[in-house]
Design a protein around this motif. Structure first.
Motif, PDB file in Angstrom:
ATOM      1  N   GLY A 179      14.383 -42.837  10.944  1.00  0.00           N
ATOM      2  CA  GLY A 179      15.733 -42.523  10.503  1.00  0.00           C
ATOM      3  C   GLY A 179      15.830 -41.700   9.245  1.00  0.00           C
ATOM      4  N   ALA A 180      14.694 -41.173   8.755  1.00  0.00           N
ATOM      5  CA  ALA A 180      14.710 -40.475   7.464  1.00  0.00           C
ATOM      6  C   ALA A 180      14.860 -38.965   7.575  1.00  0.00           C
ATOM      7  CB  ALA A 180      13.423 -40.790   6.695  1.00  0.00           C
ATOM      8  N   THR A 181      14.961 -38.410   8.805  1.00  0.00           N
ATOM      9  CA  THR A 181      15.051 -36.960   8.953  1.00  0.00           C
ATOM     10  C   THR A 181      16.184 -36.585   9.892  1.00  0.00           C
ATOM     11  OG1 THR A 181      13.489 -36.962  10.794  1.00  0.00           O
ATOM     12  CG2 THR A 181      12.584 -36.642   8.591  1.00  0.00           C
ATOM     13  N   PRO A 182      16.634 -35.332   9.813  1.00  0.00           N
ATOM     14  CA  PRO A 182      17.660 -34.852  10.743  1.00  0.00           C
ATOM     15  C   PRO A 182      17.071 -34.656  12.143  1.00  0.00           C
ATOM     16  CG  PRO A 182      16.897 -33.079   9.337  1.00  0.00           C
ATOM     17  CD  PRO A 182      16.273 -34.331   8.806  1.00  0.00           C
ATOM     18  N   GLU A 183      17.878 -34.145  13.059  1.00  0.00           N
ATOM     19  CA  GLU A 183      17.433 -33.923  14.429  1.00  0.00           C
ATOM     20  C   GLU A 183      16.250 -32.958  14.473  1.00  0.00           C
ATOM     21  OE1 GLU A 183      18.399 -35.198  17.432  1.00  0.00           O
ATOM     22  OE2 GLU A 183      19.476 -36.652  16.194  1.00  0.00           O
ATOM     23  N   PRO A 184      15.216 -33.283  15.247  1.00  0.00           N
ATOM     24  CA  PRO A 184      14.064 -32.394  15.376  1.00  0.00           C
ATOM     25  C   PRO A 184      14.403 -31.209  16.286  1.00  0.00           C
ATOM     26  CG  PRO A 184      13.795 -34.307  16.791  1.00  0.00           C
ATOM     27  CD  PRO A 184      15.061 -34.533  16.002  1.00  0.00           C
TER      28      PRO A 184
END
Length: 307
Positions: A179-184
């Motif tokens: 949950g620590a990054t935006p959409e890949p």
């Protein structure tokens, strides 16, 4: 006088490395065992073969003469083994293979199972070494073959005495706390302000990732320097930073970690290195074929021999 091949190999390594501990580390014996075997070699010869200079050991003139002949003798033994394999159709052999964690767990189980079923006369013994040490162990005869890696951002020098057969090309992915990054997918530059969990700069992996980060305009802020990928992933799961993982490690990613593809992925080539000879041992070719088939089953692109 009957000379032991094992002791001759130790003498050769002593000439190269200059310390008993260096010989022990290279040949995977204890220092005391090496000392005992070298002392026995002196007794067999009936003369002093080396002398101590502080912590280092220097061969005497007689020791240097024997070490030079040891090189020829050990080379002749290798030639004889190859000739026997050719005469037997290459179905009986014992090979020493250098590995590291991800190939040992990700490629070898399937490959060696297949090899045992199809060619039960080939015995493979593995030794886990740092990726930085495997090629030199093949070159000096400690191993018959080894896995080696090369990164798209970090090309390695290659010794002309070795040949490499490409096994697979892996992608490296970002491993981040869930949950620590935006959409890949995301750019590697997106992690410029994150804390990193990364191997040291003397390792191939650590150096390659640092170079890749610099190519994207930042220097990674390394908070935790660890060499084992499983340790790094556990730290990522605990929210302590980000790291990169290869395709072969994806099966061991723990809960609490998201694997995020990169818009410009870092690639690494996995190859098998072996010594250059006029004719490759059949058993070695069969091992390479089995590992390459295992890589193909994992969906990794297989290559061809690189001179």
């Amino acid at each position: 006088m009957e000379l032991s091949l094992r002791r001759l190999r130790m003498l050769r390594e002593l000439q190269r490395r200059g310390t008993v501990t260096g010989v022990a580390a290279r040949l995977h014996y204890s220092p005391s065992a090496v000392s005992q075997q070298l002392a026995q070699l002196e007794r067999e010869v009936g003369a002093s073969l080396f002398e101590r200079l502080g912590r280092r050991i220097r061969l005497t003139e007689l020791g240097a003469v024997l070490a030079e002949h040891a090189e020829d003798i050990l080379g002749a033994v290798e030639d004889a083994e190859m000739a026997l394999e050719q005469a037997q159709g290459g179905v009986t052999s014992r090979l020493r293979v250098g590995v590291w964690a991800s190939v040992a767990s990700g490629l070898l189980p399937t490959a060696l199972t297949r090899l045992t079923e199809e060619h039960p006369g080939i015995e493979v013994r593995t030794v886990e070494l740092p990726p930085e040490a495997t090629a030199s162990a093949v070159l000096d005869g400690s191993l018959d073959l080894s896995f080696v890696i090369e990164y798209s951002d970090y090309a390695l020098p290659w010794d002309p005495g070795l040949v490499r057969d490409v096994i697979a090309v892996e992608r490296l992915h970002a491993a981040v706390t869930s949950g620590a990054t935006p959409e890949p997918p995301v750019s590697l530059a997106a992690f410029a302000d994150h804390p990193w969990v990364l191997a040291g700069p003397t390792s191939h992996f650590g150096r390659a990732i640092r170079i890749a980060c610099r190519r994207h305009g930042f220097e990674p802020r390394i908070v935790h320097q660890v060499e084992e990928q499983t340790t790094a992933l556990a730290m990522v799961a605990g929210g302590l930073g980000v790291t990169l993982v290869s395709d072969l490690v994806l099966d061991s990613v723990p809960d609490g970690v998201d694997v995020v593809p990169l818009t410009e992925p870092v690639l690494r080539t996995v190859s098998i290195a072996h010594r250059s000879t006029a004719q490759t041992r059949r058993s070695l070719e069969l091992v390479i074929d089995a590992v390459r088939a295992s890589a193909a089953e994992r969906g990794l692109a297989a290559g061809s021999p690189v001179p």
